[in-house]
Design an enzyme around this catalytic site. Structure first.
Site, PDB file in Angstrom:
ATOM      1  N   LEU A 150       0.838  -1.204   0.000  1.00 38.62           N
ATOM      2  CA  LEU A 150       0.000   0.000   0.000  1.00 38.62           C
ATOM      3  C   LEU A 150       0.873   1.254   0.000  1.00 38.62           C
ATOM      4  CD1 LEU A 150      -2.842   1.281   0.136  1.00 38.62           C
ATOM      5  CD2 LEU A 150      -2.662   1.158   2.644  1.00 38.62           C
ATOM      6  N   ASN A 199       6.051   8.364  -2.004  1.00 44.94           N
ATOM      7  CA  ASN A 199       5.509   9.705  -1.753  1.00 44.94           C
ATOM      8  C   ASN A 199       4.099   9.690  -1.169  1.00 44.94           C
ATOM      9  OD1 ASN A 199       7.773  11.188  -2.758  1.00 44.94           O
ATOM     10  ND2 ASN A 199       7.163  10.574  -4.827  1.00 44.94           N
ATOM     11  N   SER A 257       0.878   8.373   4.786  1.00 43.71           N
ATOM     12  CA  SER A 257      -0.360   8.656   5.513  1.00 43.71           C
ATOM     13  C   SER A 257      -1.508   9.034   4.588  1.00 43.71           C
ATOM     14  CB  SER A 257      -0.127   9.790   6.532  1.00 43.71           C
ATOM     15  OG  SER A 257       0.788   9.382   7.535  1.00 43.71           O
ATOM     16  N   ASN A 275      -7.171  -2.130   9.653  1.00 41.63           N
ATOM     17  CA  ASN A 275      -7.855  -2.263  10.944  1.00 41.63           C
ATOM     18  C   ASN A 275      -7.551  -3.605  11.592  1.00 41.63           C
ATOM     19  OD1 ASN A 275      -9.185   0.194  11.393  1.00 41.63           O
ATOM     20  ND2 ASN A 275     -10.833  -0.354   9.982  1.00 41.63           N
ATOM     21  N   ALA A 330      -4.834  -5.390  11.146  1.00 40.11           N
ATOM     22  CA  ALA A 330      -3.440  -5.361  11.593  1.00 40.11           C
ATOM     23  C   ALA A 330      -3.275  -4.474  12.824  1.00 40.11           C
ATOM     24  CB  ALA A 330      -2.547  -4.865  10.464  1.00 40.11           C
ATOM     25  N   GLN A 340      13.303   4.894  46.130  1.00 38.02           N
ATOM     26  CA  GLN A 340      11.996   5.448  45.756  1.00 38.02           C
ATOM     27  C   GLN A 340      11.863   5.697  44.260  1.00 38.02           C
ATOM     28  OE1 GLN A 340      11.041   8.903  48.072  1.00 38.02           O
ATOM     29  NE2 GLN A 340      10.851   7.778  49.988  1.00 38.02           N
ATOM     30  N   LEU A 391      17.969  -0.256  34.071  1.00 35.71           N
ATOM     31  CA  LEU A 391      19.130  -1.113  33.839  1.00 35.71           C
ATOM     32  C   LEU A 391      20.429  -0.337  33.644  1.00 35.71           C
ATOM     33  CD1 LEU A 391      16.828  -3.245  33.407  1.00 35.71           C
ATOM     34  CD2 LEU A 391      18.334  -4.299  31.712  1.00 35.71           C
ATOM     35  N   GLU A 427       1.257   1.148  10.010  1.00 38.50           N
ATOM     36  CA  GLU A 427      -0.196   0.924  10.145  1.00 38.50           C
ATOM     37  C   GLU A 427      -0.906   2.161  10.693  1.00 38.50           C
ATOM     38  OE1 GLU A 427      -0.657  -1.662   8.682  1.00 38.50           O
ATOM     39  OE2 GLU A 427       0.849  -3.143   9.210  1.00 38.50           O
ATOM     40  N   GLY A 428      -0.415   3.325  10.312  1.00 39.17           N
ATOM     41  CA  GLY A 428      -0.974   4.589  10.794  1.00 39.17           C
ATOM     42  C   GLY A 428      -0.093   5.180  11.865  1.00 39.17           C
TER      43      GLY A 428
END
Length: 390
Positions: free
Chosen positions: A136, A140, A143, A246, A248, A285, A344, A369-370
């Site tokens: 898809l 260029n 989105s 949707n 995915a 803390q 860590l 995926e967006g």
């Protein structure tokens, strides 16, 4: 031997039931046995561990929600979510491979394909005999996929496909590609393009800092002859590819939390063992604050995707609800990974622990995926009714 102790602060195991726990635990055990011992090495080498594919197929990780008569698992969306959670707990790139195969290749063939296409492709995709990818995104048009330039022209009993796609997971080794292109009328349609068709190539994308154990590439179409029988007949327009996204995105909403859970668990164990100033760092803390906030956000995310699974099973989950969950889970996972890395200290950047690999992977997951911002606008449009995209 994995020491992983999954966080379940609100006792969600009681809500999902024994059958689902068995499905989840079978994937968890496979991840522990087959994936975790090799994944750091493959990520360091930027190589996809193809030897995992038969095991993934055997576990039913390819198309678990596709009905059994078509070779799938016939499972519901809660089971699917739990499977993706465990897989991404191992590695986002490996989960991506499964998501692409099930949600972006098998789903459109099952939903929009002809009976002949279903019979030819679905069982082989489910078994891993065929691997697929989904085209898809273009150089260029990310989105804004409706602006795609890839197109095909009528040529009798076949069409001529021209164009290109990029950032395509599984492309370098895929046997088939579900390609979305504009037909002669300018409408978006899906085609099944097979490796070996003249003019079709899949150059690999190198030098990635993220998803290093996943194979990424381009799809290039230079006068590719595609039989008309390979066109998906059941849909035209952007609703087709968006419905696949949707599926995915739903899997990502669960999967990203798996990565977060792994980072959190690693940080908890390290904080209990690492000594500074004569005591475990977990007794200080600020470290407790980090761990408590990580667990809080993970728990909120778990409740969100659990409820989304129930809505999805009832066919009531909206695209906007899925967008909210995808965005929240990935943002949570990124924040947890960054905080866990700090717990860590310098050890957090090494391949001795999974945190930095998860963090780098999630920098892709937050975009594909967006993007993070696009999902925010989807929610905003759902709230207000105003389209802020253009």
């Amino acid at each position: 031997m994995s020491q992983y102790q999954p966080p379940d602060y609100y006792l969600l195991d009681e809500l999902i039931g024994e059958e689902y726990r068995l499905i989840r635990d079978s994937v968890r055990q496979w991840v522990n046995r087959a994936l975790l011992p090799i994944i750091e090495d493959y990520a360091q080498r930027a190589e996809f561990p193809r030897q995992l594919l038969p095991g993934m197929a055997e576990l039913g990780l390819f198309g678990p929600t596709i009905p059994q008569e078509h070779g799938g698992g016939g499972l519901d969306y809660l089971a699917y979510g739990l499977m993706m959670q465990e897989l991404e707990r191992g590695d986002s790139g490996i989960r991506s491979t499964a998501s692409v195969q099930g949600s972006l290749v098998m789903y459109p063939i099952y939903t929009y394909g002809s009976e002949e296409q279903k019979a030819i492709y679905l069982p082989r995709l489910a078994s891993g005999a065929l691997m697929g990818c989904f085209g898809l995104t273009e150089p260029n048009h990310g989105s804004d996929p409706a602006g795609m330039l890839t197109h095909f022209d009528d040529a009798g009993d076949h069409v001529i496909l021209n164009g290109s796609k990029m950032w395509i997971s599984n492309a370098p080794f895929a046997d088939i590609a579900i390609v979305w292109a504009k037909n002669p009328d300018g409408q978006v349609q899906g085609l099944i393009v097979e490796r070996g068709m003249e003019g079709f190539s899949t150059p690999e994308t190198h030098n990635k800092w993220s998803l290093r154990a996943s194979a990424t590439g381009e799809l290039v179409f230079d006068q590719v002859r595609v039989p008309k029988t390979n066109i998906l007949p059941g849909i035209t327009g952007m609703r087709g590819p968006l419905s696949c996204l949707n599926q995915a995105r739903y899997g990502i909403a669960w999967g990203a939390l798996g990565a977060a859970m792994d980072c959190y668990d690693t940080a908890v164990r390290y904080a209990k063992e690492r000594q500074q100033f004569g005591r475990p760092i977990g007794s200080f803390q600020l470290q407790q604050k980090k761990l408590a906030e990580m667990l809080t956000e993970i728990t909120k995310g778990q409740l969100l995707v659990w409820r989304l699974a129930l809505l999805k099973n009832e066919d009531r989950a909206t695209p906007a609800q899925i967008s909210m969950a995808k965005r929240n889970s990935v943002a949570t996972a990124l924040q947890v990974a960054r905080e866990a890395r700090q717990v860590l200290g310098a050890m957090g950047i090494t391949g001795d622990y999974p945190i930095m690999r998860h963090m780098m992977n999630l920098e892709s997951v937050v975009t594909y995926e967006g993007t993070h911002d696009i999902h925010l606008l989807i929610t905003g449009m759902d709230i207000t009714g105003f389209n802020a995209f253009g």
